[in-house]
Design an enzyme around this catalytic site. Structure first.
Site, PDB file in Angstrom:
ATOM      1  CE1 TYR A 293      58.203  37.736  53.165  1.00 53.07           C
ATOM      2  CE2 TYR A 293      59.989  38.134  54.704  1.00 53.07           C
ATOM      3  CZ  TYR A 293      58.997  38.611  53.890  1.00 53.07           C
ATOM      4  OH  TYR A 293      58.800  39.978  53.776  1.00 53.07           O
ATOM      5  CB  ALA A 305      53.108  38.555  50.186  1.00 48.81           C
ATOM      6  CG  PHE A 306      51.528  35.675  44.637  1.00 46.62           C
ATOM      7  CD1 PHE A 306      51.591  34.739  45.651  1.00 46.62           C
ATOM      8  CD2 PHE A 306      51.909  35.293  43.357  1.00 46.62           C
ATOM      9  CE1 PHE A 306      52.027  33.441  45.401  1.00 46.62           C
ATOM     10  CE2 PHE A 306      52.351  34.004  43.096  1.00 46.62           C
ATOM     11  CZ  PHE A 306      52.410  33.073  44.122  1.00 46.62           C
ATOM     12  CG  ASP A 307      53.866  42.171  48.406  1.00 46.78           C
ATOM     13  OD1 ASP A 307      52.948  41.814  49.159  1.00 46.78           O
ATOM     14  OD2 ASP A 307      55.020  42.402  48.810  1.00 46.78           O
ATOM     15  CG  ASN A 393      56.092  44.174  55.687  1.00 45.74           C
ATOM     16  OD1 ASN A 393      55.151  43.569  55.168  1.00 45.74           O
ATOM     17  ND2 ASN A 393      57.346  43.796  55.531  1.00 45.74           N
ATOM     18  CE1 TYR A 394      60.897  45.490  51.783  1.00 48.88           C
ATOM     19  CE2 TYR A 394      59.802  43.550  52.670  1.00 48.88           C
ATOM     20  CZ  TYR A 394      60.961  44.234  52.372  1.00 48.88           C
ATOM     21  OH  TYR A 394      62.174  43.693  52.671  1.00 48.88           O
ATOM     22  CE1 TYR A 396      58.590  45.358  47.321  1.00 47.99           C
ATOM     23  CE2 TYR A 396      56.243  45.381  47.853  1.00 47.99           C
ATOM     24  CZ  TYR A 396      57.491  44.783  47.946  1.00 47.99           C
ATOM     25  OH  TYR A 396      57.644  43.623  48.657  1.00 47.99           O
ATOM     26  CG  HIS A 444      62.718  38.667  52.440  1.00 46.36           C
ATOM     27  ND1 HIS A 444      63.339  39.180  53.557  1.00 46.36           N
ATOM     28  CD2 HIS A 444      62.468  39.732  51.640  1.00 46.36           C
ATOM     29  CE1 HIS A 444      63.447  40.494  53.444  1.00 46.36           C
ATOM     30  NE2 HIS A 444      62.937  40.858  52.275  1.00 46.36           N
ATOM     31  CG  HIS A 446      61.453  41.693  47.663  1.00 39.34           C
ATOM     32  ND1 HIS A 446      60.405  42.336  48.282  1.00 39.34           N
ATOM     33  CD2 HIS A 446      62.432  41.603  48.593  1.00 39.34           C
ATOM     34  CE1 HIS A 446      60.745  42.628  49.537  1.00 39.34           C
ATOM     35  NE2 HIS A 446      61.971  42.187  49.742  1.00 39.34           N
ATOM     36  CG  ASP A 594      51.376  40.884  19.077  1.00 42.99           C
ATOM     37  OD1 ASP A 594      52.328  41.438  19.655  1.00 42.99           O
ATOM     38  OD2 ASP A 594      50.208  41.310  19.129  1.00 42.99           O
ATOM     39  CG  HIS A 605      65.962  42.103  51.854  1.00 40.61           C
ATOM     40  ND1 HIS A 605      64.916  42.974  52.022  1.00 40.61           N
ATOM     41  CD2 HIS A 605      66.992  42.625  52.570  1.00 40.61           C
ATOM     42  CE1 HIS A 605      65.296  43.963  52.811  1.00 40.61           C
ATOM     43  NE2 HIS A 605      66.546  43.767  53.164  1.00 40.61           N
TER      44      HIS A 605
END
Ligand code: CO
Length: 661
Positions: A293, A305-307, A393-394, A396, A444, A446, A594, A605
């Protein structure tokens, strides 16, 4: 008409990559808890399949015995100690046991609940609320949101297990608190000692006097009346098969599962090319998120937040989907199994949604010449594998799309409630924008980091950066019309932290240089960025140092089984530099390795009134397209659509593959 298809429950373990069954989750937890001494204070933030070695998986044949191991993370709420245990589920023994005092596993659901109670009962916090004009009566229904604390270097963040709590006014407990934030108060809560360590206060605008709601009849007084039914009908059923976790559709195959931390995971994505099963990607998941944010206030500025890795794991927060609501048509659902934090198994019914969608025209050309007007067309259909997780609050949604032309895509759908801030009428609206009277939405971003463990026609892959550039005028190119696509191989990790450049149509090609297609060139897939954005937080800011993965859109690393999470295994209150920057310090070689491709999608946002009181879906994503993987359009063999208008006057009738002419 909607129908629901439930596949027969996969009765027995069939494959080494099958996720843990409820029985395995409970056995692993019980063995680990007994090993820890059986204390009542032991909790399980995570119990997941400890994936077997890739070589063993690749050489596995159906029916062979399977080695099963679980990774259990134990957290002792009495001591704050963390233990990583690997449990051998064949032998019912604990195979490894590592005590960690340097990490904070994500807060437990019960810790979020305890933090709310601790704050509500704190005299210091209550006094601060009263100073902000909140009444004793309003404290009865107040909403307290504990957040992951981040790490700004304070003694609380580095030496305590904490959450940071902010508050919202509600008239009743089912009110939309986000409409009435209480500004200027933030409490730091210790989760082991269950006490408020500090209440921080600053000036702030008063809460708005009322809030918009969207639940039940609050959404609209007069719902629209003019929608006619829209049904998806597949009278002969779906065109895919699901056998346990193995999904097969239109030459594609993959293994689908729910991981408690990463949510939806696809393994062994491969394409059946005339009977030859060609591997493309060993494992694909959304491995980490961060949502920084951009507002300086004390109620907003700590929010990074690392959501996924910081707030409980996307798998554990996955929704149970409902037919006709989240999904429409002929749907096949798959349940997911996660730990309930005390070592029991919790089943999320209908966690994963699998279905087909019509997707318009795949290819078309209309001949208009002496033979008449002859349109040749094939319709596109796509396979959708999706899941939705609610994180505070979100909400995804994560959607993998597979197409009949060999391409695949990911689309993220972000919705839910935006973070709000109380603002004065004359607010200059620099880092927040007015979305309702007295209410701002804070700016903010994401960031979603996808881990793509690629294996295009085998493990040895190389990654090229492709930039389209003009060719300067010369004797050979005199007109100034010439341009080309430059391919630069990313040789080492230090060269492989890359950003998008839409002016050059920059994208990345993952090629297998150890083999050739029938035309003599290396088969490849290209990763095409969608709309994205750079991280705005400063490189030396707290989040800039803890979410280094989000500073670039692309990173490439050579495969290491221990390297799964780009912000580290424990992003909660993490120290700077975990994950990708720590791994990249070795500057390993990438040519014919690999390789694991880490692609970060940025979603900007700038919150607007239309995002309130619930935000319509914001979309972002990326695509993977075959590039010399096939030697022609792989969708030439699709049948003509059944209902094409080939009987029109003046049309020459040509034979079509399904017999219509
Ligand atoms: Co947002």
């Amino acid at each position: 008409m909607v129908t629901e298809i439930k596949p027969d429950a996969p009765a027995l373990l069939a494959h080494p990559l099958d996720p843990l069954s409820p029985d395995e989750i409970e056995r692993a937890s019980a063995l680990a808890k007994a090993h820890a001494g059986g204390a009542d204070s032991i909790r399980f933030p995570l119990v997941a399949l400890h994936e077997p070695d890739k070589r063993a998986v690749r050489s596995f044949n159906l029916g062979e015995p399977i080695e099963r191991r679980a990774l259990a993370i134990l957290f002792d709420t009495a001591t704050g100690e963390t233990i990583e245990a690997v449990v051998d589920l064949n032998a019912d023994t604990v195979e490894s046991w590592t005590t960690r005092t340097d990490v904070q596993p994500f807060p437990l659901m019960e810790e979020f609940g305890r933090a709310q109670e601790t704050v509500k009962n704190s005299p210091e916090w209550r006094a601060a609320m009263l100073r902000k004009g909140v009444t004793e009566e309003q404290l009865n229904t107040i909403q307290i949101d504990p957040w992951p604390a981040g790490n700004f270097g304070s003694k609380w963040e580095t030496r305590h297990r904490i959450l940071k709590a902010i508050a919202y006014l509600r008239d009743t407990e089912d009110d939309n608190g986000y409409g009435r934030p209480v500004e200027g108060v933030m409490a730091v809560v210790d989760l082991v000692d269950n006490k408020v360590l500090e209440v921080i206060e600053e000036d702030g605008a008063p809460p708005p006097t009322s809030a918009l709601r969207f639940d039940g009849e609050h959404a609209a007084a007069h719902p629209r009346q003019d929608l006619k039914p829209l049904d998806i009908v597949q009278p002969e059923g779906v065109s895919f098969t699901l056998d346990g976790h193995l999904l097969q559709w239109q030459k594609w195959q993959m293994r689908v599962s729910l991981h408690p931390r990463e949510g939806l995971v696809l393994h062994q994505i491969a394409y059946d090319d005339d009977g030859r099963l060609r591997p493309i990607c060993y494992r694909a998941s959304m491995a980490e998120m961060v949502v920084p944010y951009g507002d300086p206030s004390i109620t907003q500025s700590f929010k990074n937040a690392f959501d996924s890795g910081e707030v409980g794991g996307l798998g554990r927060l996955t929704n149970s989907l409902e037919l006709g609501c989240d999904c429409l048509g002929e749907i096949v659902y798959m349940d997911g199994h996660v730990t309930d934090e005390r070592g029991g198994a919790r089943t999320i019914n209908n966690a994963l949604c699998i279905h087909e969608e019509d997707f318009g025209v795949l290819w078309k050309h209309t001949y208009a010449d002496e033979r008449g007007i002859q349109p040749w067309v094939r319709r596109s259909r796509r396979l959708v594998v999706s899941a939705i997780a609610t994180v505070g609050n979100y909400d995804y949604g994560f959607y993998w799309y597979f197409y009949q032309d060999g391409s695949w895509e990911h689309e993220i759908k972000a919705t839910g409630i935006v973070q709000t801030i109380a603002i004065e009428d004359d607010d200059p609206q620099i880092t927040r924008h007015r979305i309702a009277p007295g209410l701002g939405g804070t700016i903010h971003q994401h960031f979603y980091c996808f881990r793509l463990d690629m294996e295009v026609d085998g493990a040895a892959n190389s990654v090229y950066e492709i930039d389209t550039v003009p060719i300067p005028r010369s004797d050979e190119y005199p007109l100034g019309n010439a341009f080309t696509a430059n391919a630069t191989r990313l040789e080492r990790e230090s060269e492989a932290a890359r950003v998008v450049n839409s002016a050059a149509a920059r994208h990345w090609r993952i090629a297998n240089d150890t083999t050739t297609n029938p035309l003599g060139d290396p088969p490849a897939y290209v990763l095409m960025p969608g709309q994205t954005v750079a991280m705005m937080a400063a490189e030396d800011s707290a989040v800039g140092q803890r979410a280094v993965f989000a500073r670039n859109q692309l990173h490439v690393t050579p495969y290491d089984a221990a390297e799964l999470y780009p912000a580290g295994d424990y992003p909660n209150q993490s120290e700077p530099g975990q994950g990708i920057p720590a791994w990249m310090a070795a500057d390993r070689a990438l040519h014919d390795e690999d390789v694991v491709v880490w692609y970060t999608v940025g979603m900007n946002h700038l919150v607007c009134p239309e995002d309130w009181p619930v935000a319509p879906v914001h979309r972002a994503g990326f695509a993977l397209k075959p590039w010399g993987f096939f030697d022609r359009n792989p969708a030439l063999d699709l049948p003509m659509p059944d209902h094409c208008a080939h009987e029109e006057a003046g049309m020459d009738h040509h034979h079509s593959p399904n017999g219509h002419s």
